[in-house]
Write a protein that holds these residues in place. Structure first.
Motif, PDB file in Angstrom:
ATOM      1  N   VAL A 289      71.466  25.473 -34.423  1.00 17.03           N
ATOM      2  CA  VAL A 289      70.102  26.311 -34.454  1.00 17.03           C
ATOM      3  C   VAL A 289      69.039  25.467 -34.110  1.00 17.03           C
ATOM      4  CG1 VAL A 289      68.551  27.646 -35.647  1.00 17.03           C
ATOM      5  CG2 VAL A 289      70.956  28.291 -35.783  1.00 17.03           C
ATOM      6  N   LEU A 290      69.017  24.120 -34.814  1.00 15.17           N
ATOM      7  CA  LEU A 290      67.918  23.416 -34.618  1.00 15.17           C
ATOM      8  C   LEU A 290      68.045  22.695 -33.251  1.00 15.17           C
ATOM      9  CD1 LEU A 290      67.366  21.808 -37.992  1.00 15.17           C
ATOM     10  CD2 LEU A 290      65.823  23.366 -37.090  1.00 15.17           C
ATOM     11  N   ASN A 291      69.274  22.428 -32.808  1.00 13.43           N
ATOM     12  CA  ASN A 291      69.472  21.768 -31.406  1.00 13.43           C
ATOM     13  C   ASN A 291      69.015  22.796 -30.354  1.00 13.43           C
ATOM     14  OD1 ASN A 291      70.426  19.458 -32.792  1.00 13.43           O
ATOM     15  ND2 ASN A 291      72.733  20.044 -32.347  1.00 13.43           N
ATOM     16  N   ASN A 292      69.078  24.024 -30.366  1.00 12.11           N
ATOM     17  CA  ASN A 292      68.982  24.869 -29.509  1.00 12.11           C
ATOM     18  C   ASN A 292      67.384  25.345 -29.521  1.00 12.11           C
ATOM     19  OD1 ASN A 292      71.460  25.089 -28.617  1.00 12.11           O
ATOM     20  ND2 ASN A 292      71.910  26.787 -30.020  1.00 12.11           N
ATOM     21  N   TYR A 293      66.653  25.100 -30.479  1.00 10.23           N
ATOM     22  CA  TYR A 293      65.246  25.164 -30.538  1.00 10.23           C
ATOM     23  C   TYR A 293      64.537  24.536 -29.720  1.00 10.23           C
ATOM     24  CZ  TYR A 293      60.487  25.240 -32.261  1.00 10.23           C
ATOM     25  OH  TYR A 293      59.115  25.545 -32.309  1.00 10.23           O
TER      26      TYR A 293
ATOM     27  N   THR B 100      62.239  33.491 -34.008  1.00 13.93           N
ATOM     28  CA  THR B 100      63.817  33.489 -33.682  1.00 13.93           C
ATOM     29  C   THR B 100      64.654  32.349 -34.347  1.00 13.93           C
ATOM     30  OG1 THR B 100      63.253  34.768 -31.755  1.00 13.93           O
ATOM     31  CG2 THR B 100      65.408  33.685 -32.088  1.00 13.93           C
ATOM     32  N   THR B 101      64.144  31.384 -34.286  1.00 11.80           N
ATOM     33  CA  THR B 101      64.783  30.231 -34.868  1.00 11.80           C
ATOM     34  C   THR B 101      64.814  30.087 -36.433  1.00 11.80           C
ATOM     35  OG1 THR B 101      64.119  28.574 -32.938  1.00 11.80           O
ATOM     36  CG2 THR B 101      64.833  27.466 -34.836  1.00 11.80           C
ATOM     37  N   VAL B 102      63.717  30.668 -37.054  1.00 11.26           N
ATOM     38  CA  VAL B 102      63.567  30.677 -38.439  1.00 11.26           C
ATOM     39  C   VAL B 102      64.664  31.765 -38.927  1.00 11.26           C
ATOM     40  CG1 VAL B 102      62.285  31.461 -40.169  1.00 11.26           C
ATOM     41  CG2 VAL B 102      61.151  29.632 -38.785  1.00 11.26           C
TER      42      VAL B 102
ATOM     43  N   ILE C  68      51.156  31.785 -23.892  1.00 10.38           N
ATOM     44  CA  ILE C  68      51.671  30.440 -24.372  1.00 10.38           C
ATOM     45  C   ILE C  68      52.054  30.447 -25.784  1.00 10.38           C
ATOM     46  CG2 ILE C  68      51.228  28.072 -24.588  1.00 10.38           C
ATOM     47  CD1 ILE C  68      49.822  28.067 -21.946  1.00 10.38           C
ATOM     48  N   LEU C  69      50.951  30.862 -26.618  1.00 12.48           N
ATOM     49  CA  LEU C  69      50.818  30.924 -28.133  1.00 12.48           C
ATOM     50  C   LEU C  69      52.135  31.908 -28.578  1.00 12.48           C
ATOM     51  CD1 LEU C  69      47.381  30.487 -29.240  1.00 12.48           C
ATOM     52  CD2 LEU C  69      49.171  28.595 -29.404  1.00 12.48           C
ATOM     53  N   ASN C  70      52.051  33.162 -27.895  1.00 11.45           N
ATOM     54  CA  ASN C  70      53.007  34.208 -28.327  1.00 11.45           C
ATOM     55  C   ASN C  70      54.357  33.993 -27.926  1.00 11.45           C
ATOM     56  OD1 ASN C  70      53.169  36.967 -29.158  1.00 11.45           O
ATOM     57  ND2 ASN C  70      53.813  37.585 -27.113  1.00 11.45           N
ATOM     58  N   GLY C  71      54.568  33.223 -26.823  1.00  8.92           N
ATOM     59  CA  GLY C  71      56.122  32.869 -26.665  1.00  8.92           C
ATOM     60  C   GLY C  71      56.289  31.488 -27.675  1.00  8.92           C
ATOM     61  N   ARG C  72      55.606  30.775 -27.845  1.00  9.49           N
ATOM     62  CA  ARG C  72      55.961  29.615 -28.796  1.00  9.49           C
ATOM     63  C   ARG C  72      56.240  30.365 -30.315  1.00  9.49           C
ATOM     64  NH1 ARG C  72      52.549  24.453 -27.059  1.00  9.49           N
ATOM     65  NH2 ARG C  72      53.572  24.271 -24.984  1.00  9.49           N
ATOM     66  N   LEU C  73      55.422  31.208 -30.804  1.00  5.10           N
ATOM     67  CA  LEU C  73      55.608  32.053 -32.041  1.00  5.10           C
ATOM     68  C   LEU C  73      56.951  32.573 -32.032  1.00  5.10           C
ATOM     69  CD1 LEU C  73      51.935  33.028 -33.052  1.00  5.10           C
ATOM     70  CD2 LEU C  73      53.241  31.248 -34.175  1.00  5.10           C
ATOM     71  N   ASP C  74      57.161  33.486 -30.855  1.00  2.00           N
ATOM     72  CA  ASP C  74      58.420  34.191 -30.834  1.00  2.00           C
ATOM     73  C   ASP C  74      59.649  33.591 -30.987  1.00  2.00           C
ATOM     74  OD1 ASP C  74      57.150  36.576 -30.646  1.00  2.00           O
ATOM     75  OD2 ASP C  74      57.222  36.896 -28.293  1.00  2.00           O
ATOM     76  N   ASN C  75      59.580  32.163 -30.112  1.00  2.00           N
ATOM     77  CA  ASN C  75      60.718  31.106 -30.330  1.00  2.00           C
ATOM     78  C   ASN C  75      60.867  30.537 -31.634  1.00  2.00           C
ATOM     79  OD1 ASN C  75      62.847  29.790 -29.142  1.00  2.00           O
ATOM     80  ND2 ASN C  75      61.200  27.905 -28.447  1.00  2.00           N
ATOM     81  N   LEU C  76      59.603  30.378 -32.428  1.00  2.00           N
ATOM     82  CA  LEU C  76      59.889  29.843 -33.501  1.00  2.00           C
ATOM     83  C   LEU C  76      60.212  30.811 -34.689  1.00  2.00           C
ATOM     84  CD1 LEU C  76      59.380  27.243 -35.331  1.00  2.00           C
ATOM     85  CD2 LEU C  76      56.904  27.816 -35.571  1.00  2.00           C
TER      86      LEU C  76
END
Length: 63
Positions: free
Chosen positions: A55-59, A38-40, A28-36
């Motif tokens: 970008v923010l709307n797609n986060y 990518t967004t950054v 869970i944490l790894n997926g959320r960090l990866d997603n964040l």
């Protein structure tokens, strides 16, 4: 934003070092960090306010 990106990379490395990679919490944490991360990274390359908003709307924090 570059500093945020570096901080996220550091957090991910700490997670990798301190957590069993087969655990649910790790996943869970790894997926959320990866997603964040990518967004950054996407925010670092935007050329306009409209692109930044897209970008923010797609986060999705819950992915």
């Amino acid at each position: 934003m570059q500093q945020v990106s570096q901080s996220l990379a550091s957090l991910k490395q700490q997670l990798d070092n301190q957590t069993q990679q087969s655990g649910l919490i790790y996943s869970i944490l790894n997926g959320r960090l990866d997603n964040l991360q990518t967004t950054v990274n996407q925010m670092l390359s935007v050329q306009s306010a409209d692109q930044a908003q897209n970008v923010l709307n797609n986060y999705k924090w819950y992915k």
